[in-house]
Design an enzyme around this catalytic site. Structure first.
Site, PDB file in Angstrom:
ATOM      1  NE  ARG A 105      22.167  73.287 -21.562  1.00 42.23           N
ATOM      2  CZ  ARG A 105      23.251  72.545 -21.314  1.00 42.23           C
ATOM      3  NH1 ARG A 105      24.268  72.541 -22.153  1.00 42.23           N
ATOM      4  NH2 ARG A 105      23.316  71.806 -20.216  1.00 42.23           N
ATOM      5  CD  GLN A 135      25.788  68.214 -14.011  1.00 38.73           C
ATOM      6  OE1 GLN A 135      25.661  68.278 -15.224  1.00 38.73           O
ATOM      7  NE2 GLN A 135      26.315  67.146 -13.416  1.00 38.73           N
ATOM      8  CG  ASP A 221      31.079  74.777 -14.327  1.00 35.47           C
ATOM      9  OD1 ASP A 221      31.476  74.109 -15.300  1.00 35.47           O
ATOM     10  OD2 ASP A 221      30.019  75.434 -14.342  1.00 35.47           O
TER      11      ASP A 221
END
Ligand code: CP
Ligand code: NVA
Length: 307
Positions: A105, A135, A221
């Site tokens: 990440r 995701q 989001d």
């Protein structure tokens, strides 16, 4: 260049590979629910490198490796030489000689691409500024679980044209569904950054209500993604009308589901009534990170397996 399979963005896999992975996710999940051990990665090690914060990604990869019979090692920029300027290429050479897969990440997509070019083992994108493929794989699996095949369906994306949005757009091209995008002016999608082929699988709407009309899945989001915190104040003003609320869900399809990758900010990008309401599947969505990534890890490390 080596022939190792990496998962750096959604389009790294074919439609056929996703069909296999979704079916394998279902099988792995069922086995997990029956408390039946499944240890295809016995003695294997996943290294997880985090340059940004995480709850779900760390937990799902770490628990997932454990459940597959292997182990996971957590590294972050603060406590490793990565934060002291060791070249990504050197880190990749060393880390990949001691592990069977690496999840990263980080900020720019180019970092994981450089890492992958110098790695002996598969690299998995655990979120970059550009993409969040793990995701979206879990999100699409969740949709399939609740509503069946996503082909031909409509996803409404409300809010920022961020890593999640880009990955939905890639997935739409690959799996043949449509995305209705509504972003505030100045935050529009960039097809090139999203890595699109140019096929016609998205439509842009100035009004988020219009984007939600008839949608089978409504999703959003945070207004400010990790790494963009300096823009927070400005974004709070720009995004004020891009909050998914009950009126938006009302104009979506009668059986529309709501998703959010989490963490969420109730009262900003979504109302509490929607995220905690009857159409929300966010907890299944979060749980499915575990099952989908176990299928992904198994596939990347040992390949296709017949149940
Ligand atoms: N959705 C997601 O990736 O969550 P984390 O940031 O907690 O990992
Ligand atoms: N777009 C968000 C997703 C967090 C899981 C971010 O990048 O911060």
């Amino acid at each position: 260049m080596n022939a190792i399979k990496h998962y750096l963005q959604f389009k790294d896999f074919t439609r056929d590979e996703y069909a296999y992975l979704f079916e394998r996710t279902r099988w792995i999940k069922e086995k997990f629910k029956r408390y039946e051990p499944h240890h295809p990665l016995f003695d294997r090690t996943l290294v997880m490198i985090f340059e940004k914060a995480s709850t779900r990604t760390r937990l799902s990869f770490e628990a997932g490796m454990h459940q597959l019979g292997g182990s996971a090692i957590y590294l972050n920029t603060r406590d490793s030489q990565l934060g002291r300027g060791e070249p990504v290429e050197d880190a990749a050479q060393v880390i990949s000689r001691m592990s069977d897969a690496v999840m990263i990440r980080t900020f720019e997509q180019s970092v994981i691409e450089r890492f992958a070019e110098n790695s002996r083992v598969p690299i998995i994108n655990g979120l970059t500024n550009e993409y969040h493929p793990c995701q979206i794989m879990a999100d699409i699996y969740t949709f399939i679980e609740h509503r069946g095949d996503i082909q031909g369906k409509t996803v409404a994306w409300i809010g920022d044209s961020n890593n999640m949005c880009n990955t939905w757009l890639q997935a739409a091209e690959l799996l043949d569904f449509n995305v209705h995008v509504s972003t505030p002016p100045g935050y529009e999608i960039e097809p090139e950054r999203a890595g699109l082929y140019g096929t016609n699988h998205f439509e842009q709407f100035a009004d988020p209500m219009d984007a939600c009309k008839g949608a089978d899945l409504v999703t959003t989001d945070v207004w400010t993604s990790m790494g963009f915190e300096a823009e927070n104040e400005e974004r709070m003003k720009a995004f004020a009308d891009w909050c998914v609320d009950e009126d938006m869900m009302q104009v979506a399809a009668a059986d529309a589901v709501f998703m959010h990758c989490l963490p969420a900010h109730r009262g900003e990008e979504v109302t509490a009534g929607v995220i905690d309401g009857p159409q929300s599947v966010v907890w299944d969505e979060a749980e499915n990170r575990l099952h989908a990534q176990k299928a992904l890890l198994e596939y990347l490390v040992v390949g296709r397996v017949d149940s």
